[in-house]
Design an enzyme around this catalytic site. Structure first.
Site, short mmCIF file in Angstrom:
data_model
loop_
_atom_site.label_atom_id
_atom_site.label_comp_id
_atom_site.label_asym_id
_atom_site.label_seq_id
_atom_site.Cartn_x
_atom_site.Cartn_y
_atom_site.Cartn_z
N ASP A 36 0.80 -1.23 0.00
CA ASP A 36 0.00 0.00 0.00
C ASP A 36 0.83 1.27 0.00
O ASP A 36 0.27 2.37 -0.06
CB ASP A 36 -0.95 0.01 1.21
CG ASP A 36 -2.19 -0.84 0.97
OD1 ASP A 36 -2.33 -1.35 -0.16
OD2 ASP A 36 -3.01 -0.99 1.88
N ASP A 279 -16.52 33.11 -34.13
CA ASP A 279 -17.54 32.81 -35.14
C ASP A 279 -18.50 31.77 -34.58
O ASP A 279 -18.10 30.67 -34.22
CB ASP A 279 -16.85 32.28 -36.41
CG ASP A 279 -17.82 32.15 -37.57
OD1 ASP A 279 -19.03 32.05 -37.32
OD2 ASP A 279 -17.36 32.13 -38.72
N GLY A 414 -12.43 27.95 -37.48
CA GLY A 414 -12.70 28.26 -38.87
C GLY A 414 -11.52 28.12 -39.80
O GLY A 414 -11.61 27.51 -40.87
N LEU A 415 -10.36 28.67 -39.44
CA LEU A 415 -9.20 28.63 -40.32
C LEU A 415 -8.76 27.20 -40.56
O LEU A 415 -8.42 26.82 -41.68
CB LEU A 415 -8.06 29.45 -39.72
CG LEU A 415 -6.75 29.44 -40.52
CD1 LEU A 415 -6.98 30.00 -41.93
CD2 LEU A 415 -5.68 30.25 -39.80
#
Length: 506
Positions: A36, A279, A414-415
């Site tokens: 542990d 956008d 977008g680009l």
């Protein structure tokens, strides 16, 4: 018992370790087998701490089970006190040692150490990590906060900040942002706990007039105790996102008796304008699936929908103790919340929802990668890359800026889509191949789900389908085929493709 390759939360003693590692002058004696001790790696590897957590393990082995394991614990506790000289000690057992029934609380009490020794009863087979952190912090506050005391009347009331721990998602950075907000409001901070606090600091909790709970998963129980015993009300608004931060500022200002207007007039977050200026074709209406702990999942869902204009298609949590809050938020969006700690059920829900963005934990990052969906990590459990060296909060107005980047950057803007359209038919750069510098091997796109009957696509329809961005192309194909199958259309044409798009856009 359920066997799994992944768990969202560890056993409750990991939560206790998160509290102990966050504090100063506190030591945790953990009755646990040798294996542990792996838990140390969670702090030194993932959180990149420069020191081990303040934990002493008894580290019994198989051969010790025939002897007196209780004596091992007593010796470990005595040696831990002699070596570290803590102000206070917490004692407990790991999930494995719990089976031995050695009673660490009674054994530690018998040692008669000259410091407060707080026993932890953490049922490892019924509860998990976040509950363990909450219970540990509650026990510490209950034992160390001291009796209620009369507070003098002040023009500006002070507060405690409760909740941040070690190994919490951006807790260190969130705390810095929240303290800056309180400083700008002129509200004195009495104690921050557990992160950076000592047992002596916990004894001063009652000197504050109210409490600020940043993470209810850890601090709600302690705050409720202080409200009952010390007459300290608490503010439980996670300031994640611009709207929530404004609500937080107004709430703490009302508690402290100060004017929030100067801070709200100069908030400095760029998220609102950025969200309006992007956008809308590439932001508004994006389908998003959110999963994580309750605080971060609910906050991310609200930011995604109310501040960025996303469409929420799934919301869930692995934290059953906070299922009510998540269900209420999901119902407000017309959804049924997913409350599960089974990552396979989460993967199935994500695949069925067909989101364009997943906000989740480290596990959802893997799930989204398999499904070919963009993903951002907004909640623990996280991996080392989600503990950046830079200042990267989620809370406060600067946290809103970070959150905007986190949610928007995985999306195709977008680009990028315009460039893909320009080079779609290029033999080297089209999206059916890997980057040329990697050898041009074929991209492993997620395959559409198999359908019971084969459908024929016209060549023109296939060509038109390729104009759809690759990360939603699978969804467009499956929706079109479903549309055609429901209408028994033998051939999928360009008209069928656009009819299906119109049908499913309603």
């Amino acid at each position: 018992m359920q066997l799994t390759l992944w768990t969202y939360e560890g056993p409750p003693h990991i939560g206790a370790m998160r509290v102990a590692a966050a504090m100063n002058g506190l030591h945790y004696v953990l009755h646990a087998p040798q294996g542990d001790t792996y838990a140390d790696l969670l702090f030194t590897m993932i959180e990149r701490r420069d020191s081990r957590p303040p934990v002493t393990y008894t580290t019994f082995q198989a051969r010790d089970l025939g002897a007196d394991t209780a004596e091992l614990f007593k010796r470990a506790a005595a040696e831990a006190y002699a070596r570290f000289r803590p102000q206070a000690m917490i004692v407990g057992a790991s999930c494995t040692a719990e089976l031995l029934q050695d009673d660490p609380a009674g054994l530690a009490r018998a040692l008669g150490l000259p410091i407060p020794v707080i026993p932890l009863d953490l049922p490892a087979y019924q509860r998990k990590e976040n509950w363990g952190a909450s219970e540990t912090f509650y026990r510490l506050v209950r034992a160390l906060a001291g009796p209620p005391a009369a507070r003098p009347a002040r023009a500006v009331r002070s507060c405690n900040i409760l909740g941040p721990t070690a190994l919490g998602f951006r807790n260190r950075d969130d705390l810095r942002e929240v303290r800056q907000l309180l400083d700008r409001l002129g509200i004195p901070v009495n104690v921050v706990a557990p992160l950076g606090a000592s047992p002596a600091d916990l004894a001063r909790l009652g000197e504050a007039d109210f409490n600020v709970v940043l993470y209810p998963e850890v601090a709600r129980a302690a705050a409720q105790f202080l409200e009952r015993t010390h007459r300290q009300p608490f503010v439980e608004i996670a300031p994640i996102g611009v709207r929530a931060t404004r609500a937080f500022v107004e709430a703490v200002a009302a508690r402290a008796g100060v004017d929030p207007a100067p801070v709200l007039a100069d908030e400095g977050s760029r998220l609102p304008w950025y969200a309006r200026s992007v956008d809308s074709t590439y932001l508004t209406g994006k389908r998003v699936f959110v999963f994580g702990d309750a605080t971060h999942a609910v906050a991310a869902a609200r930011v995604a929908t109310a501040e960025l204009g996303f469409a929420l298609v799934g919301l869930g949590t692995y934290a059953r103790e906070f299922a009510r809050e998540v269900r209420e938020e999901a119902e407000a969006h017309g959804l049924t919340a997913l409350v599960s700690d089974d990552y396979l059920a989460v993967e199935e829900a994500i695949a069925a929802a067909q989101p364009e963005l997943v906000l989740g934990t480290q596990m959802e990052r893997h799930i989204a990668k398999r499904l070919g969906i963009p993903c951002a990590v907004i909640s623990a459990p996280m991996h080392v890359q989600d503990v950046p060296a830079r200042h990267a909060p989620q809370m406060g107005f600067e946290g809103a800026n970070v959150l905007f980047d986190t949610l928007v950057h995985p999306l195709m803007m977008g680009l990028e889509e315009h460039l893909l359209a320009m080079f779609r038919d290029d033999p080297e750069f089209h999206d059916g191949v890997a980057p040329s510098h990697l050898g041009g091997t074929a991209r492993d796109l997620p395959a559409a789900a198999p359908q019971p009957a084969a459908l024929v696509w016209a060549i023109e329809a296939e060509r038109e389908l390729k104009k759809v961005p690759f990360f939603v192309r699978g969804k467009a194909r499956s929706n079109t085929e479903r549309f055609a199958r429901e209408r028994s259309l033998p051939l999928i044409t360009v008209e069928t493709l656009y009819d299906a798009k119109a049908h499913f856009s309603r």
